[in-house]
Design a protein around this motif. Structure first.
Motif, PDB file in Angstrom:
ATOM      1  N   ALA A   1      44.478  45.161  44.511  1.00  0.00           N
ATOM      2  CA  ALA A   1      43.877  43.942  43.938  1.00  0.00           C
ATOM      3  C   ALA A   1      44.300  42.729  44.758  1.00  0.00           C
ATOM      4  CB  ALA A   1      44.308  43.778  42.482  1.00  0.00           C
ATOM      5  N   LYS A   2      45.576  42.664  45.094  1.00  0.00           N
ATOM      6  CA  LYS A   2      46.085  41.514  45.868  1.00  0.00           C
ATOM      7  C   LYS A   2      45.409  41.450  47.234  1.00  0.00           C
ATOM      8  CE  LYS A   2      50.305  39.925  47.878  1.00  0.00           C
ATOM      9  NZ  LYS A   2      51.687  40.232  48.146  1.00  0.00           N
ATOM     10  N   ASP A   3      45.283  42.592  47.869  1.00  0.00           N
ATOM     11  CA  ASP A   3      44.611  42.647  49.193  1.00  0.00           C
ATOM     12  C   ASP A   3      43.174  42.182  49.093  1.00  0.00           C
ATOM     13  OD1 ASP A   3      46.736  43.512  50.506  1.00  0.00           O
ATOM     14  OD2 ASP A   3      45.988  45.541  50.940  1.00  0.00           O
ATOM     15  N   ALA A   4      42.484  42.668  48.061  1.00  0.00           N
ATOM     16  CA  ALA A   4      41.058  42.327  47.925  1.00  0.00           C
ATOM     17  C   ALA A   4      40.874  40.838  47.639  1.00  0.00           C
ATOM     18  CB  ALA A   4      40.444  43.164  46.802  1.00  0.00           C
TER      19      ALA A   4
ATOM     20  N   SER B   1      47.443  33.032  40.848  1.00  0.00           N
ATOM     21  CA  SER B   1      46.559  33.383  39.737  1.00  0.00           C
ATOM     22  C   SER B   1      45.358  34.185  40.222  1.00  0.00           C
ATOM     23  CB  SER B   1      46.070  32.097  39.062  1.00  0.00           C
ATOM     24  OG  SER B   1      44.908  32.353  38.322  1.00  0.00           O
ATOM     25  N   ALA B   2      45.213  35.394  39.704  1.00  0.00           N
ATOM     26  CA  ALA B   2      44.064  36.223  40.103  1.00  0.00           C
ATOM     27  C   ALA B   2      42.760  35.569  39.657  1.00  0.00           C
ATOM     28  CB  ALA B   2      44.191  37.622  39.503  1.00  0.00           C
ATOM     29  N   LYS B   3      42.784  34.833  38.522  1.00  0.00           N
ATOM     30  CA  LYS B   3      41.556  34.154  38.101  1.00  0.00           C
ATOM     31  C   LYS B   3      41.162  33.106  39.140  1.00  0.00           C
ATOM     32  CE  LYS B   3      39.284  31.129  34.806  1.00  0.00           C
ATOM     33  NZ  LYS B   3      39.138  30.609  33.454  1.00  0.00           N
ATOM     34  N   ALA B   4      42.116  32.291  39.555  1.00  0.00           N
ATOM     35  CA  ALA B   4      41.801  31.269  40.563  1.00  0.00           C
ATOM     36  C   ALA B   4      41.321  31.939  41.853  1.00  0.00           C
ATOM     37  CB  ALA B   4      43.016  30.390  40.820  1.00  0.00           C
ATOM     38  N   CYS B   5      41.992  33.023  42.260  1.00  0.00           N
ATOM     39  CA  CYS B   5      41.586  33.733  43.486  1.00  0.00           C
ATOM     40  C   CYS B   5      40.142  34.240  43.374  1.00  0.00           C
ATOM     41  CB  CYS B   5      42.496  34.921  43.755  1.00  0.00           C
ATOM     42  SG  CYS B   5      44.172  34.468  44.159  1.00  0.00           S
TER      43      CYS B   5
ATOM     44  N   ASP C   1      57.860  43.315  35.319  1.00  0.00           N
ATOM     45  CA  ASP C   1      57.767  42.281  34.294  1.00  0.00           C
ATOM     46  C   ASP C   1      57.829  40.920  35.003  1.00  0.00           C
ATOM     47  OD1 ASP C   1      57.775  40.938  31.910  1.00  0.00           O
ATOM     48  OD2 ASP C   1      59.941  41.118  31.635  1.00  0.00           O
ATOM     49  N   GLU C   2      56.694  40.520  35.583  1.00  0.00           N
ATOM     50  CA  GLU C   2      56.664  39.305  36.415  1.00  0.00           C
ATOM     51  C   GLU C   2      55.248  38.729  36.330  1.00  0.00           C
ATOM     52  OE1 GLU C   2      55.842  36.964  39.746  1.00  0.00           O
ATOM     53  OE2 GLU C   2      55.160  39.037  39.821  1.00  0.00           O
ATOM     54  N   ILE C   3      55.153  37.390  36.339  1.00  0.00           N
ATOM     55  CA  ILE C   3      53.883  36.761  35.975  1.00  0.00           C
ATOM     56  C   ILE C   3      52.724  37.128  36.911  1.00  0.00           C
ATOM     57  CG2 ILE C   3      54.416  34.537  37.103  1.00  0.00           C
ATOM     58  CD1 ILE C   3      53.064  33.315  34.484  1.00  0.00           C
ATOM     59  N   THR C   4      52.985  37.186  38.218  1.00  0.00           N
ATOM     60  CA  THR C   4      51.883  37.506  39.138  1.00  0.00           C
ATOM     61  C   THR C   4      51.451  38.967  38.974  1.00  0.00           C
ATOM     62  OG1 THR C   4      52.794  35.867  40.629  1.00  0.00           O
ATOM     63  CG2 THR C   4      51.131  37.332  41.547  1.00  0.00           C
ATOM     64  N   ALA C   5      52.412  39.831  38.653  1.00  0.00           N
ATOM     65  CA  ALA C   5      52.063  41.237  38.404  1.00  0.00           C
ATOM     66  C   ALA C   5      51.130  41.331  37.196  1.00  0.00           C
ATOM     67  CB  ALA C   5      53.320  42.062  38.181  1.00  0.00           C
ATOM     68  N   TYR C   6      51.390  40.520  36.160  1.00  0.00           N
ATOM     69  CA  TYR C   6      50.504  40.541  34.988  1.00  0.00           C
ATOM     70  C   TYR C   6      49.116  40.012  35.339  1.00  0.00           C
ATOM     71  CZ  TYR C   6      54.461  41.716  32.002  1.00  0.00           C
ATOM     72  OH  TYR C   6      55.519  42.370  31.420  1.00  0.00           O
ATOM     73  N   SER C   7      49.083  39.025  36.220  1.00  0.00           N
ATOM     74  CA  SER C   7      47.792  38.479  36.626  1.00  0.00           C
ATOM     75  C   SER C   7      46.981  39.541  37.388  1.00  0.00           C
ATOM     76  CB  SER C   7      48.030  37.243  37.509  1.00  0.00           C
ATOM     77  OG  SER C   7      46.858  36.510  37.648  1.00  0.00           O
ATOM     78  N   LEU C   8      47.648  40.220  38.312  1.00  0.00           N
ATOM     79  CA  LEU C   8      46.954  41.263  39.087  1.00  0.00           C
ATOM     80  C   LEU C   8      46.565  42.442  38.195  1.00  0.00           C
ATOM     81  CD1 LEU C   8      49.130  41.097  42.325  1.00  0.00           C
ATOM     82  CD2 LEU C   8      46.732  40.386  42.100  1.00  0.00           C
ATOM     83  N   LEU C   9      47.418  42.740  37.227  1.00  0.00           N
ATOM     84  CA  LEU C   9      47.081  43.801  36.261  1.00  0.00           C
ATOM     85  C   LEU C   9      45.797  43.414  35.518  1.00  0.00           C
ATOM     86  CD1 LEU C   9      47.685  46.347  34.547  1.00  0.00           C
ATOM     87  CD2 LEU C   9      49.142  44.897  33.099  1.00  0.00           C
TER      88      LEU C   9
ATOM     89  N   ALA D   1      45.169  37.375  30.349  1.00  0.00           N
ATOM     90  CA  ALA D   1      43.912  37.074  29.638  1.00  0.00           C
ATOM     91  C   ALA D   1      42.930  36.408  30.593  1.00  0.00           C
ATOM     92  CB  ALA D   1      44.189  36.161  28.439  1.00  0.00           C
ATOM     93  N   ALA D   2      43.417  35.448  31.369  1.00  0.00           N
ATOM     94  CA  ALA D   2      42.553  34.712  32.298  1.00  0.00           C
ATOM     95  C   ALA D   2      41.965  35.651  33.348  1.00  0.00           C
ATOM     96  CB  ALA D   2      43.359  33.604  32.977  1.00  0.00           C
ATOM     97  N   ALA D   3      42.811  36.498  33.923  1.00  0.00           N
ATOM     98  CA  ALA D   3      42.358  37.383  34.999  1.00  0.00           C
ATOM     99  C   ALA D   3      41.356  38.420  34.484  1.00  0.00           C
ATOM    100  CB  ALA D   3      43.557  38.083  35.634  1.00  0.00           C
ATOM    101  N   MET D   4      41.609  38.959  33.294  1.00  0.00           N
ATOM    102  CA  MET D   4      40.697  39.974  32.734  1.00  0.00           C
ATOM    103  C   MET D   4      39.333  39.370  32.419  1.00  0.00           C
ATOM    104  SD  MET D   4      42.581  42.507  30.091  1.00  0.00           S
ATOM    105  CE  MET D   4      43.755  41.375  29.400  1.00  0.00           C
TER     106      MET D   4
END
Ligand code: F3S
Length: 390
Positions: free
Chosen positions: A271-274, A362-366, A192-200, A229-232
């Protein structure tokens, strides 16, 4: 698509060129998507603001539209290419700044609220459940469809502007009940952590594309929901999702027969690695989507009482001007470590002029930093990124 007499008149140019252009666009969208009619909207949110993304062509189009038309519903604006007040601190050139100001000026003449943010739902433009709206900005429209349970299609900037001028949008897609039901179940086991939700969100977007996911086992708050929402939307094109026990109406969704996908720590690590392509950031940029008041408080509390390392990279905390004014104490703390930047973000600002490698959580920014900003990327969590400054 059926048009009323008044809509026909607008299409024929009887209300001026701006209304005619807007009606032409809505009629064309209605035809493509087989809409039966136009429906009234209660608000709009527009993308296509940064001079970096819309250029002179976009600026000229807006100037022309602003000559004889105005929006007729509350309308907000996405981030621009710079902080409209402290653009010099960001290393933005005077030439860029002039062009950017002309764009904002046109939006102002059109009657659009020019506080530029991708989280307007935190600062006054929050559609009510069931409202029909026309929102661009993929992260915001997904939040509006999913968390607020209002209804919007995945609008582009011109379509949302046309809808804001006419006050209506074609009725198709996510405005219809039958297109809002889940189409795939996500069984998620994540922290339950913000970066985990982004990667999810990133992992799910890649797997499901434009589907409507129904998440089980997670309890994100509004910050987790906005980053997911942003990452998806960036990795796929998800415009609506459900979260069991969290989003409105989750109890009444039909799940029988839907495909199930499991996502856990292995998928998140992949996902983080990629997403990671660099090692030594010269910019740490937080706030994609824009930092909420709660995140400003959290970041300030993580840094308060600490010292910035003199060799640390430049840091931007991207937020809306409204949230910044709500957080004077937090802003003072964060300004000792970097810049609290408003009206803009690390993607739509011309960061490539001054930076080569950007770190963010942020996975979206990445996803967008390499292609839109020519950046190498470091993807990591708030605690790890803040540690790089100390
Ligand atoms: Fe917002 Fe910029 Fe991210 S517009 S969602 S901070 S890419």
């Amino acid at each position: 698509m059926f048009l009323t007499k008044e809509e026909e008149q607008m299409l024929a140019g009887e209300r001026g060129l701006g209304h005619q252009r807007a009606m032409e666009l809505l009629a064309a969208l209605g035809k493509i998507y087989d809409a039966d009619r136009l429906i009234p909207i209660t608000s709009a949110h527009l993308s296509g603001v940064s001079y970096k993304t819309i250029g002179d062509g976009g600026s000229d189009f807006l100037m022309e539209m602003a000559r004889d038309s105005k929006v007729c519903v509350p309308t907000t604006l996405n981030p621009a290419g710079m902080d409209l007040q402290r653009w010099r601190d960001m290393g933005v050139s005077s030439n860029f700044a002039e062009k950017q100001k002309a764009i904002i000026d046109s939006y102002g003449k059109l009657g659009v609220e020019t506080n530029c943010t991708c989280t307007p739902y935190f600062t006054g433009n929050a559609p009510k459940q069931g409202d029909a709206v026309a929102w661009a900005e993929s992260s915001a429209l997904s939040y509006v469809n999913s968390v607020l349970n209002a209804r919007t299609n995945r609008e582009g900037g011109p379509g949302a502007l046309a809808a804001a001028i006419i006050g209506k949008t074609p009725r198709y897609g996510l405005h219809l009940d039958e297109n809002r039901a889940p189409t795939v179940i996500i069984e998620a086991v994540v922290e339950d952590e913000i970066t985990a939700y982004s990667l999810l969100g990133h992992a799910v977007g890649l797997k499901v594309g434009a589907a409507i996911p129904y998440f089980k086992n997670i309890r994100p708050d509004c910050n987790g929901l906005k980053t997911m929402a942003a990452a998806m939307a960036a990795a796929g094109s998800v415009a609506k999702f459900h979260v069991e026990g969290v989003t409105p109406g989750w109890q009444s969704q039909e799940l029988k027969g839907l495909e199930k996908i499991s996502i856990g720590s292995k998928e998140l690590a992949a996902a983080k690695d990629a997403l990671t392509s660099g090692r030594e950031p010269d910019l740490i940029a937080l706030g994609c989507p824009h930092l909420s008041q709660m995140e400003m408080k959290m970041l300030a509390s993580m840094l308060d009482g600490k010292q910035r390392n003199r060799d640390a990279p430049e840091v931007w905390f991207c937020t809306s001007r409204v949230v910044k004014t709500w957080c004077p104490k937090e802003t003072a703390v964060l300004e000792r470590f970097g810049k609290v930047v408003c009206d803009t973000c690390m993607i739509v600002a011309p960061i490539e002029a001054n930076h080569k490698c950007t770190a963010t959580n942020s996975a979206k920014a990445c996803t967008y930093l390499p292609g839109l900003c020519s950046q190498k990327v470091v993807c990591d969590s708030y605690p790890v990124l803040l540690e790089m400054i100390l």
